[in-house]
Design a protein around this motif. Structure first.
Motif, PDB file in Angstrom:
ATOM      1  N   ILE A 169       0.850  -1.198   0.000  1.00  0.00           N
ATOM      2  CA  ILE A 169       0.000   0.000   0.000  1.00  0.00           C
ATOM      3  C   ILE A 169       0.885   1.248   0.000  1.00  0.00           C
ATOM      4  O   ILE A 169       0.681   2.159  -0.797  1.00  0.00           O
ATOM      5  CB  ILE A 169      -0.959   0.021   1.220  1.00  0.00           C
ATOM      6  CG1 ILE A 169      -1.958  -1.137   1.144  1.00  0.00           C
ATOM      7  CG2 ILE A 169      -1.701   1.367   1.291  1.00  0.00           C
ATOM      8  CD1 ILE A 169      -2.807  -1.324   2.394  1.00  0.00           C
ATOM      9  N   LEU A 170       1.887   1.278   0.887  1.00  0.00           N
ATOM     10  CA  LEU A 170       2.771   2.452   0.980  1.00  0.00           C
ATOM     11  C   LEU A 170       3.496   2.699  -0.346  1.00  0.00           C
ATOM     12  O   LEU A 170       3.539   3.826  -0.839  1.00  0.00           O
ATOM     13  CB  LEU A 170       3.792   2.270   2.112  1.00  0.00           C
ATOM     14  CG  LEU A 170       4.737   3.456   2.349  1.00  0.00           C
ATOM     15  CD1 LEU A 170       3.970   4.689   2.821  1.00  0.00           C
ATOM     16  CD2 LEU A 170       5.810   3.090   3.364  1.00  0.00           C
ATOM     17  N   LEU A 191      -0.066  14.097   2.055  1.00  0.00           N
ATOM     18  CA  LEU A 191       0.953  13.494   1.200  1.00  0.00           C
ATOM     19  C   LEU A 191       2.339  14.019   1.580  1.00  0.00           C
ATOM     20  O   LEU A 191       3.311  13.264   1.593  1.00  0.00           O
ATOM     21  CB  LEU A 191       0.659  13.777  -0.275  1.00  0.00           C
ATOM     22  CG  LEU A 191       1.648  13.172  -1.265  1.00  0.00           C
ATOM     23  CD1 LEU A 191       1.652  11.646  -1.178  1.00  0.00           C
ATOM     24  CD2 LEU A 191       1.339  13.618  -2.682  1.00  0.00           C
ATOM     25  N   ALA A 192       2.425  15.295   1.904  1.00  0.00           N
ATOM     26  CA  ALA A 192       3.711  15.872   2.326  1.00  0.00           C
ATOM     27  C   ALA A 192       4.235  15.149   3.561  1.00  0.00           C
ATOM     28  O   ALA A 192       5.419  14.818   3.648  1.00  0.00           O
ATOM     29  CB  ALA A 192       3.557  17.368   2.593  1.00  0.00           C
ATOM     30  N   ILE A 193       3.357  14.874   4.504  1.00  0.00           N
ATOM     31  CA  ILE A 193       3.770  14.154   5.722  1.00  0.00           C
ATOM     32  C   ILE A 193       4.258  12.759   5.355  1.00  0.00           C
ATOM     33  O   ILE A 193       5.303  12.306   5.825  1.00  0.00           O
ATOM     34  CB  ILE A 193       2.603  14.085   6.738  1.00  0.00           C
ATOM     35  CG1 ILE A 193       2.294  15.487   7.265  1.00  0.00           C
ATOM     36  CG2 ILE A 193       2.936  13.122   7.883  1.00  0.00           C
ATOM     37  CD1 ILE A 193       0.983  15.593   8.037  1.00  0.00           C
ATOM     38  N   VAL A 194       3.516  12.085   4.491  1.00  0.00           N
ATOM     39  CA  VAL A 194       3.899  10.724   4.094  1.00  0.00           C
ATOM     40  C   VAL A 194       5.241  10.727   3.366  1.00  0.00           C
ATOM     41  O   VAL A 194       6.135   9.943   3.684  1.00  0.00           O
ATOM     42  CB  VAL A 194       2.799  10.051   3.230  1.00  0.00           C
ATOM     43  CG1 VAL A 194       3.274   8.718   2.660  1.00  0.00           C
ATOM     44  CG2 VAL A 194       1.537   9.841   4.061  1.00  0.00           C
ATOM     45  N   THR A 195       5.416  11.632   2.400  1.00  0.00           N
ATOM     46  CA  THR A 195       6.665  11.622   1.625  1.00  0.00           C
ATOM     47  C   THR A 195       7.857  12.047   2.466  1.00  0.00           C
ATOM     48  O   THR A 195       8.953  11.523   2.310  1.00  0.00           O
ATOM     49  CB  THR A 195       6.594  12.529   0.373  1.00  0.00           C
ATOM     50  OG1 THR A 195       6.352  13.867   0.776  1.00  0.00           O
ATOM     51  CG2 THR A 195       5.555  12.057  -0.605  1.00  0.00           C
ATOM     52  N   ARG A 210      10.592   7.342   4.887  1.00  0.00           N
ATOM     53  CA  ARG A 210      11.978   7.129   5.354  1.00  0.00           C
ATOM     54  C   ARG A 210      12.019   5.832   6.147  1.00  0.00           C
ATOM     55  O   ARG A 210      12.162   5.839   7.355  1.00  0.00           O
ATOM     56  CB  ARG A 210      12.464   8.290   6.230  1.00  0.00           C
ATOM     57  CG  ARG A 210      12.081   9.663   5.770  1.00  0.00           C
ATOM     58  CD  ARG A 210      12.792  10.046   4.515  1.00  0.00           C
ATOM     59  NE  ARG A 210      12.183  11.246   3.958  1.00  0.00           N
ATOM     60  CZ  ARG A 210      12.828  12.141   3.273  1.00  0.00           C
ATOM     61  NH1 ARG A 210      14.095  12.005   3.014  1.00  0.00           N
ATOM     62  NH2 ARG A 210      12.198  13.189   2.787  1.00  0.00           N
ATOM     63  N   GLN A 211      11.834   4.759   5.463  1.00  0.00           N
ATOM     64  CA  GLN A 211      11.784   3.455   6.130  1.00  0.00           C
ATOM     65  C   GLN A 211      13.156   2.795   6.140  1.00  0.00           C
ATOM     66  O   GLN A 211      13.948   2.965   5.225  1.00  0.00           O
ATOM     67  CB  GLN A 211      10.773   2.542   5.424  1.00  0.00           C
ATOM     68  CG  GLN A 211       9.355   3.051   5.502  1.00  0.00           C
ATOM     69  CD  GLN A 211       8.823   3.160   6.909  1.00  0.00           C
ATOM     70  OE1 GLN A 211       9.115   2.325   7.760  1.00  0.00           O
ATOM     71  NE2 GLN A 211       8.072   4.203   7.179  1.00  0.00           N
ATOM     72  N   SER A 212      13.406   2.032   7.186  1.00  0.00           N
ATOM     73  CA  SER A 212      14.718   1.408   7.319  1.00  0.00           C
ATOM     74  C   SER A 212      14.805   0.039   6.639  1.00  0.00           C
ATOM     75  O   SER A 212      15.894  -0.469   6.435  1.00  0.00           O
ATOM     76  CB  SER A 212      15.077   1.282   8.803  1.00  0.00           C
ATOM     77  OG  SER A 212      14.047   0.613   9.485  1.00  0.00           O
ATOM     78  N   LYS A 213      13.679  -0.544   6.291  1.00  0.00           N
ATOM     79  CA  LYS A 213      13.719  -1.857   5.643  1.00  0.00           C
ATOM     80  C   LYS A 213      14.334  -1.740   4.252  1.00  0.00           C
ATOM     81  O   LYS A 213      13.817  -1.010   3.404  1.00  0.00           O
ATOM     82  CB  LYS A 213      12.305  -2.435   5.508  1.00  0.00           C
ATOM     83  CG  LYS A 213      11.860  -3.278   6.668  1.00  0.00           C
ATOM     84  CD  LYS A 213      10.503  -3.816   6.402  1.00  0.00           C
ATOM     85  CE  LYS A 213      10.543  -5.320   6.314  1.00  0.00           C
ATOM     86  NZ  LYS A 213       9.192  -5.869   6.194  1.00  0.00           N
ATOM     87  N   PRO A 214      15.420  -2.445   3.991  1.00  0.00           N
ATOM     88  CA  PRO A 214      16.103  -2.320   2.696  1.00  0.00           C
ATOM     89  C   PRO A 214      15.206  -2.597   1.481  1.00  0.00           C
ATOM     90  O   PRO A 214      15.295  -1.903   0.482  1.00  0.00           O
ATOM     91  CB  PRO A 214      17.239  -3.341   2.783  1.00  0.00           C
ATOM     92  CG  PRO A 214      17.438  -3.580   4.239  1.00  0.00           C
ATOM     93  CD  PRO A 214      16.115  -3.348   4.893  1.00  0.00           C
ATOM     94  N   ALA A 222      14.406   0.084  -1.431  1.00  0.00           N
ATOM     95  CA  ALA A 222      14.736  -0.212  -2.834  1.00  0.00           C
ATOM     96  C   ALA A 222      13.550   0.095  -3.741  1.00  0.00           C
ATOM     97  O   ALA A 222      13.708   0.678  -4.816  1.00  0.00           O
ATOM     98  CB  ALA A 222      15.161  -1.673  -2.981  1.00  0.00           C
ATOM     99  N   GLU A 223      12.352  -0.266  -3.311  1.00  0.00           N
ATOM    100  CA  GLU A 223      11.140   0.007  -4.102  1.00  0.00           C
ATOM    101  C   GLU A 223      10.873   1.504  -4.207  1.00  0.00           C
ATOM    102  O   GLU A 223      10.519   2.011  -5.265  1.00  0.00           O
ATOM    103  CB  GLU A 223       9.921  -0.702  -3.493  1.00  0.00           C
ATOM    104  CG  GLU A 223       9.901  -2.194  -3.707  1.00  0.00           C
ATOM    105  CD  GLU A 223       9.929  -2.590  -5.173  1.00  0.00           C
ATOM    106  OE1 GLU A 223       9.140  -2.039  -5.971  1.00  0.00           O
ATOM    107  OE2 GLU A 223      10.750  -3.442  -5.539  1.00  0.00           O
ATOM    108  N   ILE A 224      11.052   2.213  -3.107  1.00  0.00           N
ATOM    109  CA  ILE A 224      10.844   3.658  -3.092  1.00  0.00           C
ATOM    110  C   ILE A 224      11.863   4.339  -4.011  1.00  0.00           C
ATOM    111  O   ILE A 224      11.531   5.247  -4.763  1.00  0.00           O
ATOM    112  CB  ILE A 224      10.897   4.190  -1.642  1.00  0.00           C
ATOM    113  CG1 ILE A 224       9.629   3.738  -0.892  1.00  0.00           C
ATOM    114  CG2 ILE A 224      11.042   5.707  -1.602  1.00  0.00           C
ATOM    115  CD1 ILE A 224       9.693   3.830   0.605  1.00  0.00           C
TER     116      ILE A 224
END
Length: 193
Positions: A53-54, A100-104, A109-113, A117-119
């Motif tokens: 979803i993210l 959307l600004a908050i989300v971006t 800023r996720q730590s899962k590699p 990579a997808e982002i």
């Protein structure tokens, strides 16, 4: 599943709001479903899991953002004008979508590699727009050739990213778009001739 269907859109919009309000980790799929006004199971017809979803939110919103930005900058002639329009579009579109600004700025800023990579794959097309402006500036001899183009791209991206993050952290208390001219001036003085 057809992604043009209204429920897909509802889920994407609901996810932006729920993730912005609760943070990614505290945003259960059930909260997103409730906000989208769909059954929990409906989410899984469109998405594999919360990570999907993210990533989908980012792909959808970034795709729309890039399309509008490319159209706007194509109407300008010089690299300098295109850069100003790029900055204005970046600020305008995020100002119009505070969730959307908050989300971006915070939740992506996720730590899962794998997630990063997808982002980054999605971000590549955004960076390509910056690269096209730099390339034009170099071809037209408007940008200094003794500065690495990747460094110029980092400076543009980093400056926009940081100014939007600061705006988000200050609860969006001032018009972000008001900074466009000054940011443009600061950047162009750094690497334009």
């Amino acid at each position: 599943m057809n992604k043009d269907r209204p429920k897909y859109r509802q889920i994407i919009e609901a996810a932006v709001e729920v993730i912005a309000e609760n943070g990614y980790h505290a945003s259960q799929v059930s909260k997103i479903a409730k906000k989208a006004n769909v059954a929990d199971g409906t989410i899984y017809l469109y998405f594999k899991n919360k990570e999907d979803i993210l990533i989908s939110v980012f792909k959808e919103k970034m795709g729309h953002f890039i399309d509008k930005t490319v159209k706007a900058i194509s109407e300008k002639e010089t690299a300098k004008e295109k850069l100003l329009t790029f900055i204005q579009m970046h600020y305008k579109q995020l100002s119009e979508s505070p969730y959307l600004a908050i989300v971006t700025q915070l939740e992506l800023r996720q730590s899962k590699p794998e997630l990063r990579a997808e982002i980054n794959k999605v971000l590549k097309s955004y960076l390509n727009v910056i690269d096209s402006i730099i390339k034009q500036g170099l071809e037209e001899n408007d940008i200094q050739t003794d500065i690495n183009p990747q460094l110029i791209r980092q400076m543009i991206f980093g400056t926009l990213d940081e100014t939007v993050t600061t705006w988000v952290m200050k609860s969006q208390r001032y018009p972000l778009i008001d900074q466009a001219e000054e940011v443009h001036q600061l950047l162009t003085k750094g690497f334009f001739k």
